[in-house]
Design a protein around this motif. Structure first.
Motif, PDB file in Angstrom:
ATOM      1  N   HIS A 159       8.860 -36.032   6.775  1.00 55.02           N
ATOM      2  CA  HIS A 159       9.686 -36.793   5.828  1.00 55.02           C
ATOM      3  C   HIS A 159      10.582 -35.869   4.997  1.00 55.02           C
ATOM      4  CE1 HIS A 159       8.188 -40.793   6.566  1.00 55.02           C
ATOM      5  NE2 HIS A 159       6.941 -40.362   6.507  1.00 55.02           N
ATOM      6  N   LEU A 162      13.538 -34.844   7.220  1.00 57.23           N
ATOM      7  CA  LEU A 162      14.457 -35.972   7.380  1.00 57.23           C
ATOM      8  C   LEU A 162      15.255 -36.222   6.108  1.00 57.23           C
ATOM      9  CD1 LEU A 162      12.255 -38.529   9.373  1.00 57.23           C
ATOM     10  CD2 LEU A 162      14.254 -37.282  10.211  1.00 57.23           C
ATOM     11  N   MET A 163      14.629 -36.041   4.962  1.00 53.91           N
ATOM     12  CA  MET A 163      15.329 -36.237   3.693  1.00 53.91           C
ATOM     13  C   MET A 163      16.363 -35.136   3.465  1.00 53.91           C
ATOM     14  SD  MET A 163      15.513 -38.301   1.106  1.00 53.91           S
ATOM     15  CE  MET A 163      13.961 -39.211   1.171  1.00 53.91           C
ATOM     16  N   MET A 181      10.237 -41.003  -2.651  1.00 55.92           N
ATOM     17  CA  MET A 181      11.029 -41.046  -1.428  1.00 55.92           C
ATOM     18  C   MET A 181      11.938 -42.266  -1.384  1.00 55.92           C
ATOM     19  SD  MET A 181       9.655 -40.432   2.438  1.00 55.92           S
ATOM     20  CE  MET A 181       8.349 -41.644   2.254  1.00 55.92           C
ATOM     21  N   LEU A 185      16.149 -42.359  -1.216  1.00 55.22           N
ATOM     22  CA  LEU A 185      16.894 -43.040  -0.151  1.00 55.22           C
ATOM     23  C   LEU A 185      17.964 -43.967  -0.729  1.00 55.22           C
ATOM     24  CD1 LEU A 185      14.083 -43.917   2.428  1.00 55.22           C
ATOM     25  CD2 LEU A 185      15.820 -42.142   2.609  1.00 55.22           C
ATOM     26  N   SER A 188      21.209 -42.048  -1.407  1.00 51.34           N
ATOM     27  CA  SER A 188      21.891 -41.365  -0.305  1.00 51.34           C
ATOM     28  C   SER A 188      23.128 -42.115   0.147  1.00 51.34           C
ATOM     29  CB  SER A 188      20.930 -41.211   0.878  1.00 51.34           C
ATOM     30  OG  SER A 188      21.591 -40.640   1.986  1.00 51.34           O
ATOM     31  N   THR A 192      20.482 -44.074   6.507  1.00 53.15           N
ATOM     32  CA  THR A 192      19.047 -43.838   6.278  1.00 53.15           C
ATOM     33  C   THR A 192      18.160 -44.623   7.236  1.00 53.15           C
ATOM     34  OG1 THR A 192      18.966 -45.610   4.620  1.00 53.15           O
ATOM     35  CG2 THR A 192      19.466 -43.384   3.826  1.00 53.15           C
ATOM     36  N   ASN A 195      15.277 -42.585   8.697  1.00 52.79           N
ATOM     37  CA  ASN A 195      14.244 -42.357   7.688  1.00 52.79           C
ATOM     38  C   ASN A 195      13.384 -43.603   7.489  1.00 52.79           C
ATOM     39  OD1 ASN A 195      16.672 -40.583   7.097  1.00 52.79           O
ATOM     40  ND2 ASN A 195      15.161 -39.646   5.737  1.00 52.79           N
ATOM     41  N   GLU A 196      14.042 -44.759   7.386  1.00 48.47           N
ATOM     42  CA  GLU A 196      13.312 -45.996   7.148  1.00 48.47           C
ATOM     43  C   GLU A 196      12.431 -46.372   8.335  1.00 48.47           C
ATOM     44  OE1 GLU A 196      16.514 -48.595   6.310  1.00 48.47           O
ATOM     45  OE2 GLU A 196      16.845 -47.831   4.282  1.00 48.47           O
TER      46      GLU A 196
END
Length: 314
Positions: A159, A162-163, A181, A185, A188, A192, A195-196
């Motif tokens: 994570h 990815l962030m 987190m 998001l 950003s 995303t 990420n989700e």
């Protein structure tokens, strides 16, 4: 998303807790006392387990790791929160924010896995008491602890990486008291969806599956206890599992309510208060739960401090 200005963010601003200025000193004292209690309580548990040979068992191996996890979990957010409560500009560097997010995920995941290991230990102890020492061998216990640490390391790193690939907009204000987190998001400007998707998939693996395993373990314990109904057996089962069930309820109850059962009516204030429950309150209460409701811990406390008071006794 594309219409929002992108920039290289060097730091974020943390809004912190929804506290009125005239109440800031009161809450600062309260949270400072809670943090000190968390540190001392969990250190005491690790200290007792280390010094008392009676506690050198699988259950207390997992408990000492859980206490270390609670201590670190609270230390990821509390010192920064206390600092920000005394600061006029509660900022956190970009690298510091990602670091905080990594260790927050790491120790939250570690607690989840350790709770599963403790539930399995109680299941074996009650359902297979004659084979307990054979099943819960030192090799298996060490394997469960190491596996928990390895899995949490990879999950938190995934994570965080990815962030780190995301771009952030000029609005760098995080509506939280730590680098959550989901809050990051929302800031950003990048896509995303990956990420989700990863959060959705790994969330089931890291949170839902461990929770279901714990529920299954205790369902088997209840079933086994009811097969031979006796007041002594039922009392022993509740005495053995009561502390662990309380901790599981505190941890998973708040986390599931916040992340897995979100409501459109949930305000930022409500989410922040719920996050405070499992980041601040739960790590503080765990030492009290395991010491006040556990005869082994109270016995160890008496033995260790009695030895300290009578060093020259024969």
């Amino acid at each position: 998303m594309t219409g929002r200005n992108q920039t290289i963010v060097s730091e974020f601003l943390l809004l912190g807790l929804p506290i009125r200025p005239d109440q800031r000193d009161l809450f600062y004292t309260l949270f400072l006392a809670m943090y000190v209690t968390t540190v001392l309580g969990n250190l005491l548990i690790m200290f007792l387990i280390r010094l008392d040979p009676h506690l050198h068992t699988p259950m207390y191996l997992f408990l000492s790791n859980l206490s270390f996890s609670d201590l670190c979990f609270s230390s990821v957010t509390m010192p920064k929160l206390l600092q920000d409560m005394q600061s006029h500009v509660p900022s956190i560097p970009y690298a510091g924010c990602l670091t905080q997010m990594y260790f927050f995920l790491f120790f939250a995941d570690l607690e989840s896995f350790l709770l599963v290991a403790m539930a399995y230990d109680r299941y074996v102890a009650i359902c297979f008491p004659l084979h307990y020492t054979t099943i819960m061998s030192p090799r298996l216990c060490l394997f469960l602890v190491v596996l928990s640490w390895v899995l949490t390391t990879f999950h938190a790193m995934l994570h965080t990486l990815l962030m780190s690939r995301l771009h952030f907009c000029e609005d760098s204000v995080i509506a939280h008291f730590f680098c959550d987190m989901s809050a990051l998001l929302k800031l950003s400007c990048s896509d995303t969806r990956v990420n989700e998707l990863v959060i959705f998939i790994t969330g089931g693996l890291i949170l839902v599956i461990p929770f279901l395993l714990i529920i299954t373990s205790y369902a088997q314990i209840v079933s086994s206890t009811l097969k031979v109904p006796s007041a002594k057996g039922i009392c022993k089962a509740f005495s053995t599992c009561g502390s662990h069930l309380t901790v599981v309820s505190l941890f998973y109850g708040t986390v599931i309510g916040l992340y897995l059962c979100p409501s459109a009516s949930n305000s930022t204030v409500k989410e922040t208060v719920m996050a405070t429950m499992y980041t601040v309150v739960t790590p503080m209460l765990n030492p009290f739960i395991y010491s006040l409701r556990n005869r082994d811990m109270k016995g160890a406390l008496g033995r260790v401090f009695y030895k300290k008071k009578t060093p020259f006794s024969l």
